[in-house]
Design a protein around this motif. Structure first.
Motif, mmCIF file in Angstrom:
data_model
loop_
_atom_site.group_PDB
_atom_site.id
_atom_site.type_symbol
_atom_site.label_atom_id
_atom_site.label_comp_id
_atom_site.label_asym_id
_atom_site.label_seq_id
_atom_site.Cartn_x
_atom_site.Cartn_y
_atom_site.Cartn_z
ATOM 1 N N LEU A 1 57.257 27.778 31.476
ATOM 2 C CA LEU A 1 58.391 28.686 31.321
ATOM 3 C C LEU A 1 57.997 30.064 30.781
ATOM 4 O O LEU A 1 58.703 31.039 31.012
ATOM 5 N N THR A 2 56.887 30.126 30.053
ATOM 6 C CA THR A 2 56.553 31.392 29.386
ATOM 7 C C THR A 2 55.379 32.152 29.976
ATOM 8 O O THR A 2 55.089 33.265 29.521
ATOM 9 N N LEU A 3 54.683 31.583 30.952
ATOM 10 C CA LEU A 3 53.613 32.365 31.574
ATOM 11 C C LEU A 3 54.240 33.589 32.227
ATOM 12 O O LEU A 3 55.342 33.518 32.765
ATOM 13 N N PRO A 4 53.544 34.707 32.184
ATOM 14 C CA PRO A 4 54.105 35.929 32.768
ATOM 15 C C PRO A 4 54.554 35.697 34.212
ATOM 16 O O PRO A 4 53.920 34.973 34.972
ATOM 17 N N ARG A 5 55.651 36.348 34.584
ATOM 18 C CA ARG A 5 56.249 36.145 35.895
ATOM 19 C C ARG A 5 55.311 36.490 37.059
ATOM 20 O O ARG A 5 55.337 35.842 38.081
ATOM 21 N N GLY A 6 54.521 37.489 36.911
ATOM 22 C CA GLY A 6 53.624 37.896 37.991
ATOM 23 C C GLY A 6 52.285 37.184 37.950
ATOM 24 O O GLY A 6 51.327 37.587 38.599
ATOM 25 N N MET A 7 52.225 36.107 37.183
ATOM 26 C CA MET A 7 50.961 35.407 36.963
ATOM 27 C C MET A 7 50.320 34.917 38.256
ATOM 28 O O MET A 7 49.118 35.062 38.436
ATOM 29 N N GLN A 8 51.082 34.328 39.142
ATOM 30 C CA GLN A 8 50.515 33.775 40.375
ATOM 31 C C GLN A 8 49.843 34.870 41.201
ATOM 32 O O GLN A 8 48.719 34.700 41.663
ATOM 33 N N GLN A 9 50.542 36.007 41.374
ATOM 34 C CA GLN A 9 49.933 37.106 42.145
ATOM 35 C C GLN A 9 48.700 37.644 41.436
ATOM 36 O O GLN A 9 47.702 37.970 42.070
ATOM 37 N N MET A 10 48.765 37.738 40.101
ATOM 38 C CA MET A 10 47.620 38.235 39.345
ATOM 39 C C MET A 10 46.429 37.296 39.513
ATOM 40 O O MET A 10 45.313 37.739 39.755
ATOM 41 N N MET A 11 46.671 35.994 39.440
ATOM 42 C CA MET A 11 45.567 35.044 39.577
ATOM 43 C C MET A 11 44.957 35.119 40.970
ATOM 44 O O MET A 11 43.735 35.071 41.116
ATOM 45 N N GLU A 12 45.799 35.230 41.980
ATOM 46 C CA GLU A 12 45.281 35.320 43.348
ATOM 47 C C GLU A 12 44.450 36.580 43.539
ATOM 48 O O GLU A 12 43.365 36.539 44.117
ATOM 49 N N ALA A 13 44.936 37.709 43.040
ATOM 50 C CA ALA A 13 44.179 38.959 43.151
ATOM 51 C C ALA A 13 42.884 38.867 42.353
ATOM 52 O O ALA A 13 41.823 39.299 42.821
ATOM 53 N N PHE A 14 42.956 38.288 41.167
ATOM 54 C CA PHE A 14 41.775 38.137 40.319
ATOM 55 C C PHE A 14 40.742 37.240 40.996
ATOM 56 O O PHE A 14 39.548 37.541 40.998
ATOM 57 N N ASN A 15 41.198 36.142 41.605
ATOM 58 C CA ASN A 15 40.286 35.210 42.249
ATOM 59 C C ASN A 15 39.589 35.818 43.467
ATOM 60 O O ASN A 15 38.494 35.395 43.831
ATOM 61 N N GLU A 16 40.216 36.793 44.103
ATOM 62 C CA GLU A 16 39.620 37.445 45.271
ATOM 63 C C GLU A 16 38.568 38.484 44.888
ATOM 64 O O GLU A 16 37.785 38.925 45.732
#
Length: 193
Positions: A102-117
Motif C-alpha cells: 500500500l505504501t510503495l511509491p505509485r510510480g514504483m513499477q515504471q521506475m523499476m522497469e526503467a532501472f532494470n533496463e
C-alpha cells in the motif's frame, strides 16, 4: 443614482464572498495537509494490541493512507521518528506485506522497469547518488533516532540484478528499510529524464 449604489453594494458583497471562500479554502488546505506529527498521532491513537482482524486491517489501511498523503520531506521525517519500526514489528507477515504494498511509491513499477533496463554502470551511479543524498539526511537526524542503511551485499545485488529481482526476494522489513532509498532513486531518475 440608486442603481449605481446597488451595483456597488452587489459588487462589494460579491468581492467579500470571493475573499471569504478563498480564505476558507486556504484554511481547509492547511488543516487537511498531512504531516509527520499527524501520522505519529494516528499511530498512538490506534494501537493494534487486542484488535480484531478487521480493525487491524482498517488501522493499517488508515496508516497507509496517511503515509501516502505525506510529502517527500514529511515522509522522510516520519520514517526517522522511530514509532514506525515499533508499529511495524507488531504486524503479522501478511499485514507487513500488505502495508508495504500500500505504501510503495505509485510510480514504483515504471521506475523499476526503467532501472532494470539500464546498464549496471548507470544503475550504480543512481544508487550511489541516492545513498549520498540519504547520507546527508541522516546527518540531520536527531540523536537516538534510526536511519536505514543498505548493506554492501544488497547494494551489489541491486546494481547487478536490478530492483525488481531484489524487491521480489526481499523481506518486508528490508522493503520498509529501503523505501527511502527507492523514493530517492525514483526522484533522481525523474530529474534525469
Amino acid at each position: 443614482m440608486a442603481i449605481k449604489r446597488k451595483i456597488w453594494i452587489t459588487g462589494g458583497l460579491a468581492l467579500v464572498a470571493v475573499w471569504a471562500l478563498a480564505a476558507g479554502g486556504m484554511w481547509l488546505a492547511r488543516t487537511s495537509r498531512m504531516t509527520a506529527e499527524k501520522t505519529v498521532a494516528y499511530l498512538e491513537a490506534n494501537p493494534l494490541t487486542g484488535k480484531s482482524e478487521g480493525d487491524r486491517a482498517r488501522i493499517i489501511a488508515g496508516m497507509a493512507d496517511r503515509v501516502n498523503r505525506l510529502g517527500f520531506e514529511e515522509r522522510q521525517k516520519f520514517r526517522y521518528e522511530g514509532q514506525l519500526r515499533a508499529w511495524f514489528e507488531q504486524l503479522t507477515e501478511e499485514e507487513r506485506a500488505r502495508y508495504i504494498e500500500l505504501t510503495l511509491p505509485r510510480g514504483m513499477q515504471q521506475m523499476m522497469e526503467a532501472f532494470n533496463e539500464m546498464p549496471p554502470t548507470k544503475r550504480k551511479q543512481i544508487v550511489n547518488r541516492a545513498m549520498n543524498d540519504l547520507a546527508r539526511v541522516r546527518e540531520e537526524i536527531p540523536e537516538g533516532r534510526s536511519a536505514p542503511a543498505l548493506s554492501d551485499d544488497n547494494f551489489k545485488k541491486i546494481v547487478d540484478e536490478g530492483m525488481k529481482t531484489f524487491i521480489r526476494d526481499a523481506s518486508a522489513e528490508t522493503k520498509l528499510d529501503l523505501q527511502p532509498l527507492i523514493e530517492q532513486m525514483q526522484s533522481i531518475m525523474q530529474m534525469t529524464r
